[in-house]
Design an enzyme around this catalytic site. Structure first.
Site: not given
Length: 328
Positions: A51, A56, A122, A153
């Protein structure tokens, strides 16, 4: 490594996955080689679910994943990524077809693939879950072959329940751990009923549930555990699961007495999560090879006893629930 079915996809994945936030950024410095070594170790241990997200390390995590998978060759693991947090400002209006398509195209390039296994919104603003046009845009990308499946998410139970009303939402990623037990109530019941995959994130409460932290533990300035304790950068529930640090440390000591044999507290905490059959995969992060190997070993632990499960619930209700239960 034990396997579970990932919801309606029918695909079998390792019950312990690899959370790739730490190898991207905001967890302190992680070298390129350590990041690759951690991922290689996870895959060597039988982990088949990764994931990540486009933010990131501003794509660093996705690119490292692509590099490692290209080095290994063979069958690719299931790789899930996320989109939406690149928006600035991060507002509901930004979740439109044009922006989402651009984000997906960038992730396809970063991951060096033609199709994303799973795209997740997200942690968007709550109002996004009430906008059918957002999910219609995802349907179009799925039809075009850019994504095989999509999910969300979320920060809140409310958001998870609302998202599952859209018929093509395949998965929900949510914080679930010893310090965040509310998902086991109505949400798990609904996810099972709809055959929606559940990804458990922040499983170790930002490292608290490793049992290795203390009141004097220092975090680097670029570590969210230093700069986001009160939600300064993003939802505070992402940092230490939203529990005040001193309160959490006290509860960790109560939990410690139930960790038996040669199990680590981290492996115990992961095994506790896997006791829930609604969970498809849990995604602890790792900053090096040793952490990745230790996470994978949680799948080998025996089931926890009814007495232990009851004791953990009591610790949660007495010390943690007043701080978090109704917030998320």
């Amino acid at each position: 490594m034990k396997q579970r079915i990932f919801g309606r996809t029918g695909r079998s994945v390792s019950e312990v996955g690899f959370g790739a936030w730490a190898i991207g950024g905001t967890w302190g410095e992680v070298s390129h080689e350590d990041a690759k070594s951690a991922l290689h170790a996870a895959l060597d241990a039988g982990i088949s679910f990764i994931d990540t997200a486009d933010v990131y390390g501003d794509g660093r995590s996705e690119k490292i994943i692509a590099e490692v998978l290209n080095e290994r060759g063979g069958e690719r693991p299931f790789v899930a990524t996320k989109a939406g947090r690149r928006l600035s400002p991060h507002v509901a209006e930004g979740y439109n077809a044009e922006n989402l398509t651009a984000f997906v195209d960038r992730s396809l390039e970063n991951l060096q693939t033609d199709t994303l296994d799973l795209l997740q919104l997200h942690c968007p603003p709550t109002e996004v879950y009430y906008q059918p046009e957002v999910f219609a845009a995802l349907d179009e990308m799925q039809a075009a072959g850019k994504i095989r499946a999509y999910g969300v998410s979320v920060e809140k139970i409310e958001e998870a329940l609302k998202a599952m009303e859209f018929p093509n939402v395949t998965s929900v990623q949510i914080i679930y751990n010893l310090f965040r037990q509310r998902p086991a109530e109505l949400f798990f019941q609904e996810a099972r009923r709809r055959n929606v995959a559940v990804i458990a994130r922040v499983p170790l409460a930002s490292g608290l549930l490793t049992g290795k932290m203390s009141a004097t533990t220092a975090f680097s300035a670029d570590d969210h555990r230093a700069f986001n304790r009160n939600g300064e950068a993003f939802d505070k529930g992402e940092t230490f699961s939203g529990v005040p640090y001193d309160v959490a440390l006290d509860a960790v000591e109560d939990v410690r007495q139930y960790v038996s044999g040669d199990a680590t507290m981290a492996a115990f905490a992961l095994r506790w999560i896997l006791m829930a059959d609604a969970i498809s995969v849990v995604i602890p992060g790792a900053k090096n090879r040793e952490q990745a190997q230790a996470n994978a070993r949680a799948s080998d632990l025996p089931a926890l006893s009814d007495e232990t499960m009851a004791a953990i619930k009591a610790i949660y209700q007495q010390k943690i629930a007043p701080w978090v239960h109704q917030r998320w």
